[in-house]
Write a protein that holds these residues in place. Structure first.
Motif, PDB file in Angstrom:
ATOM      1  N   GLN A  20      63.266  -1.692 -85.007  1.00 39.32           N
ATOM      2  CA  GLN A  20      63.238  -0.578 -84.065  1.00 39.32           C
ATOM      3  C   GLN A  20      64.321  -0.663 -82.982  1.00 39.32           C
ATOM      4  OE1 GLN A  20      60.990   2.147 -84.282  1.00 39.32           O
ATOM      5  NE2 GLN A  20      60.665   1.210 -86.289  1.00 39.32           N
ATOM      6  N   THR A  21      65.543  -0.954 -83.394  1.00 39.72           N
ATOM      7  CA  THR A  21      66.648  -0.915 -82.438  1.00 39.72           C
ATOM      8  C   THR A  21      67.939  -0.657 -83.214  1.00 39.72           C
ATOM      9  OG1 THR A  21      67.677  -2.066 -80.578  1.00 39.72           O
ATOM     10  CG2 THR A  21      67.035  -3.410 -82.455  1.00 39.72           C
ATOM     11  N   ASN A  40      72.563  -8.116 -80.969  1.00 39.78           N
ATOM     12  CA  ASN A  40      72.451  -6.749 -81.445  1.00 39.78           C
ATOM     13  C   ASN A  40      73.170  -5.791 -80.503  1.00 39.78           C
ATOM     14  OD1 ASN A  40      70.654  -4.029 -81.432  1.00 39.78           O
ATOM     15  ND2 ASN A  40      70.578  -4.960 -83.462  1.00 39.78           N
ATOM     16  N   LYS A  42      72.056  -3.381 -79.010  1.00 43.84           N
ATOM     17  CA  LYS A  42      71.221  -2.984 -77.884  1.00 43.84           C
ATOM     18  C   LYS A  42      70.774  -4.161 -77.022  1.00 43.84           C
ATOM     19  CE  LYS A  42      70.933   1.467 -78.652  1.00 43.84           C
ATOM     20  NZ  LYS A  42      71.440   2.463 -77.679  1.00 43.84           N
ATOM     21  N   LEU A  45      67.890  -9.658 -79.980  1.00 44.24           N
ATOM     22  CA  LEU A  45      66.783  -9.362 -80.885  1.00 44.24           C
ATOM     23  C   LEU A  45      66.143 -10.680 -81.306  1.00 44.24           C
ATOM     24  CD1 LEU A  45      65.394  -6.997 -82.326  1.00 44.24           C
ATOM     25  CD2 LEU A  45      67.022  -7.283 -84.193  1.00 44.24           C
ATOM     26  N   LEU A  54      62.935  -6.876 -78.691  1.00 46.98           N
ATOM     27  CA  LEU A  54      64.283  -6.656 -78.159  1.00 46.98           C
ATOM     28  C   LEU A  54      64.283  -6.925 -76.658  1.00 46.98           C
ATOM     29  CD1 LEU A  54      67.222  -5.596 -78.636  1.00 46.98           C
ATOM     30  CD2 LEU A  54      66.362  -3.359 -77.899  1.00 46.98           C
ATOM     31  N   ARG A  56      66.895  -6.619 -73.396  1.00 48.46           N
ATOM     32  CA  ARG A  56      68.154  -6.029 -72.949  1.00 48.46           C
ATOM     33  C   ARG A  56      68.740  -6.822 -71.779  1.00 48.46           C
ATOM     34  NH1 ARG A  56      68.862  -0.722 -74.878  1.00 48.46           N
ATOM     35  NH2 ARG A  56      67.000   0.148 -75.915  1.00 48.46           N
TER      36      ARG A  56
END
Length: 901
Positions: A20-21, A40, A42, A45, A54, A56
């Protein structure tokens, strides 16, 4: 038609829908537990084997590199690098290191590589190298583009200027290799490989450098690397080298045997562009431009997959002259090396492949055929050859179940086949089993089972007995087997045995543990069962001491319900048909590896209630309200496709097995609990338990303070009840006393009244007596007076006469008598005269005297002597008194005065 493909290990694809990213993953690494960390687009992960998460960066930039060092996970991004550590909740928290940089300005740098070396951590951008020793950061600024960094032979090496190799010493670098072979060739990666260092170029292959000489790798690998653009080099623990390319996936190269394995989209990968590798045990993680793949290296289970979809679903397999034939719903195929070829003319659904004597027979949708690599010759035109079984005590006779009944096959001395159709059972026969050479069992998919007795030549039916729903739980899809000279049936998930002595079906106790399981394969040693429901794992057992479980996620996903078959190649190799290919199991390697592997103890990764996360500690406390739903996440990252057994002990007990690592407990009663979680594998082997202790508080109305309050309220209630009872008792006592006093007063009053009544009566009697005495006395005096007056003339002495009369009159009107009467009357009738005069002031004393006599209810005759007048005089007086009292003639004056107060 031919298509080449090798048997490959299991490849598990993790796509955007899984984690889901963003799709791009630039870097990979694993920690000592086997947890995966991916750089990743974003953020960072994290995958613990069960759950993706995830994280950030504060500035939300792309993370380009990642490396695990101890409990820290280092990452590099745009003008930023630092490390992540787990807090008590198991959540990763970020710490930036760029604030430690002194006297240096970033030049729009991204950090593409992180290399831990001897306690230091090196961060590489294209323009600079940063060394972090745990306290400070040192910056190296080469005057060229830095494209790769590696640690080999005790030293740190870097590739720069697109063609040269440098060795780093403290704060300086030294040119070591500037070979013409690398002229104008971009170096993509460096990697240590034993006593050599591998130098990979983007478009010109890979070289081996031993410290003095530069040697290209064999053309076996360099050819594909030049064609498909090398991007990553990753030496594996088994001595092989993994090469990641931009255009064609992964190449696994064995330098000793010069063998090459290729894995791309055609072989099951999600994407052909490889950005990163990471290995943990026999798991190879591959970071792709679109997703992450996991390879199971050196696996006992390998797969052939028809990605084109041309071959279709596999229904049977057979080996003939060392050639593997595959029967599918689209025809017959065979393998030559790794190439899959189609047998011409075999298009159509294949049900059965039988190695019969020296030929291979195919039960086909349109009949039965002899199969060769380039031939498909008809033997029988009876459509739908479901199954074929050899007739006992015969070497060259076979019985086949078809769409239209039974057909007998016999191979003559000239190798020609004679086929006879057996009349009397014109129904589809999907399963066959011989009880003996003249007794055959046949199963129809929808009408149940038949026990058939054949004639002497076995070419016609003598008797046919059908077993119906009265003898079987369900007549649909009954399966037949001949196991150790017994006829075994499976109906509606239950197992039965035919008892020839009793001539009926009985429960087959040997298979009771495998109800709702399908028997895939059996021989003289073992039975292979697969569950019809749930996870469809394969259990292999000898029904005694040996039992193993084949539980592979990809295998479970690709099995075909009711169409799976297992074909034994030799004592170790087994082939399993799948819906889009087949699998090959090295049974001995599977059993050996399963027994030798230490089962990991699972870790707790997340503990949460309905509103918040909790520290990953034991002895947790949940409020009763928040404890209505407790979620515990466990994982064993080092164990692919882990399964967990859990047991909850406490006020309620729960246990079970889960595949996803998430345990949810709802509406637990308050009290102390102990949760034990283990990993499990074949033979029901279990790891040590990971233990979590927690406490669910009682509801607020059962909390300690509430109980104290209840106790205080109870004491207060007891006190209040005591006070209330005391007050009630006192009130009752006072009431009783008052009632007693009142009763006493009433009694005294009654006694007093009775006394007064007696006294009144006595006085009334005395008054009445005295009055009557007075009346009689007066009456006698009047009579005497009247007698004297009547004999007046007889008295000579007139004065004496008058004197006697006067005395008699005085006796009648004696005021003293009246006063005595008045006193006695007033004692009985207090205030009578006063009240009477108050209302009737015109009354005279004589009127009052008459009123008193009337109140005593005296008659006129009795009143007359008292008043010294005649009865007539009394009546006249009464008449006058009535007027003064304002009484009319209808009212009784005596009654009126008696009632007057």
């Amino acid at each position: 038609m031919a298509r080449g493909q090798q048997l490959r290990p299991s490849i598990r694809n993790y796509g955007v829908n899984d984690y889901q990213t963003a799709s791009k993953n630039w870097g990979l690494d694993t920690d000592s537990n086997g947890e995966l960390y991916a750089a990743n687009n974003k953020g960072l992960l994290h995958f613990n084997g069960e759950h993706w998460e995830l994280y950030r960066l504060p500035n939300n930039t792309v993370i380009r590199s990642v490396a695990c060092v101890g409990n820290r996970v280092y990452t590099g991004s745009y003008e930023e690098f630092g490390y992540w550590e787990k807090n008590r909740m198991g959540i990763l928290e970020y710490t930036s290191l760029t604030n430690l940089i002194r006297d240096h300005t970033f030049t729009s740098e991204e950090f593409w590589q992180i290399l831990p070396v001897d306690g230091d951590v090196w961060f590489r951008s294209f323009s600079s190298i940063y060394r972090y020793d745990g306290r400070a950061i040192q910056v190296l600024n080469p005057p060229f583009v830095v494209t790769a960094l590696t640690h080999w032979n005790g030293d740190l090496w870097m590739a720069g200027g697109h063609r040269a190799i440098y060795q780093i010493h403290e704060n300086t670098w030294e040119l070591v290799l500037d070979d013409p072979a690398l002229q104008d060739r971009v170096i993509a990666d460096l990697a240590p490989f034993g006593e050599s260092m591998l130098i990979g170029t983007k478009l010109h292959g890979c070289y081996r450098f031993d410290g003095t000489r530069l040697t290209p790798l064999p053309e076996t690998i360099n050819g594909p690397l030049r064609e498909f653009q090398l991007n990553q080099i990753y030496p594996l623990s088994d001595g092989k080298i993994a090469f990641g390319t931009i255009k064609n996936g992964v190449y696994l190269y064995d330098r000793k045997s010069d063998q090459l394995e290729v894995f791309s989209r055609q072989e099951g990968m999600q994407n052909n562009t490889v950005h990163a590798f990471a290995q943990f045990a026999d798991q190879l993680w591959v970071g792709l431009d679109n997703g992450i793949d996991r390879f199971h290296l050196n696996n006992y289970l390998t797969f052939y997959t028809d990605y084109s979809g041309v071959a279709g679903t596999s229904y049977d397999m057979a080996f003939r002259d060392s050639t593997l034939y595959l029967g599918t719903n689209t025809g017959v195929y065979y393998f030559e090396g790794s190439a899959l070829s189609f047998v011409p003319g075999s298009q159509g659904h294949v049900w059965d492949l039988q190695d019969v004597g020296d030929v291979l027979l195919c039960g086909h949708n349109t009949g039965t055929f002899l199969v060769g690599k380039n031939s498909f010759q008809p033997v029988s035109d009876y459509a739908g050859g479901y199954v074929m079984a050899r007739i006992p005590e015969s070497e060259d006779e076979y019985m086949q179940g078809t769409y239209v009944g039974l057909a007998k096959f016999r191979q003559g001395p000239d190798a020609a086949w004679k086929v006879d159709y057996l009349e009397g059972l014109q129904e589809p026969i999907k399963y066959l089993a011989f009880e003996d050479e003249h007794t055959l069992w046949a199963a129809h998919s929808y009408r149940g089972v038949y026990r058939i007795v054949l004639n002497e030549n076995r070419d016609s039916l003598q008797t046919v007995r059908r077993f119906t729903g009265e003898e079987l739980p369900n007549i649909y899809n009954v399966r037949l087997y001949r196991i150790k000279n017994q006829i075994i049936l499976q109906s509606n998930g239950n197992w039965f045995r035919y008892d020839p002595i009793l001539d009926r079906l009985t429960n087959f106790e040997d298979f009771e543990a495998f109800s709702n399981s399908e028997l895939l394969y059996f021989d003289d040693e073992r039975y292979w069962f697969v569950g019809n429901t749930g996870s469809r794992v394969i259990t292999i057992t000898d029904l005694k001491e040996f039992q193993v479980i084949l539980d592979d996620q990809e295998l479970r996903r690709r099995l075909t319900a009711e169409s799976d078959r297992i074909i034994k190649r030799n004592d170790s190799l087994y082939y399993i048909t799948l819906r889009d290919g087949f699998a090959r199991l090295n049974f001995n390697a599977f059993v050996g590896k399963s027994r030798d592997m230490d089962l990991p103890v699972p870790d707790f990764y997340r503990i949460a209630d309905a509103q918040a996360l909790h520290p990953l500690d034991s002895n947790l406390t949940f409020t009763n309200r928040m404890g209505r739903e407790i979620e515990v996440a466990v994982a064993a990252p080092s164990m692919p496709q882990a399964r967990y057994q859990y047991e909850l002990k406490g006020p309620v007990r729960q246990s079970g097995i889960t595949d996803n690592g998430t345990l949810v407990f709802q509406n637990l009663p308050y009290g102390r609990y102990e949760l034990g979680v283990r990993t499990i594998r074949i033979g029901n082997q279990r790891s040590e338990a990971a233990i979590l202790e927690f406490y669910v508080e009682p509801p607020w109305y059962l909390s300690t303070w509430s109980l104290i309050l209840y106790a205080m309220m109870g004491v207060g209630l007891i006190f209040a009840v005591r006070v209330y009872n005391q007050r009630k008792y006192n009130r009752k006592r006072r009431k009783l006393e008052q009632e007693l006093q009142r009763e006493q007063a009433v009694h005294l009053a009654r006694l007093e009244k009775e006394k007064m009544s007696r006294e009144i009566k006595l006085k009334q009697k005395e008054l009445a007596r005295s009055t009557m005495d007075l009346a009689r006395n007066n009456e006698m005096i009047l009579e005497l007076k009247n007698m004297l007056m009547a004999n007046k003339e007889s008295f000579g002495n007139r004065p004496g006469y008058r004197k006697v009369i006067k005395k008699l009159n005085n006796s009648i009107n004696n005021k003293e008598d009246w006063k005595r009467f008045e006193v006695s009357f007033k004692e009985l009738h207090e205030d009578f005269f006063e009240n009477l005069l108050e209302q009737f002031p015109d009354l005279t004393p004589k009127d009052l005297r008459l009123c008193a006599y009337l109140k005593m209810n005296l008659a006129s005759k009795e009143i007359a002597p008292l008043m010294g007048i005649s009865v007539r005089g009394v009546e006249i007086h009464r008449y006058r008194l009535r007027k003064k009292l304002r009484l009319d003639s209808s009212q009784n004056m005596s009654n009126y005065l008696i009632k007057f107060k």
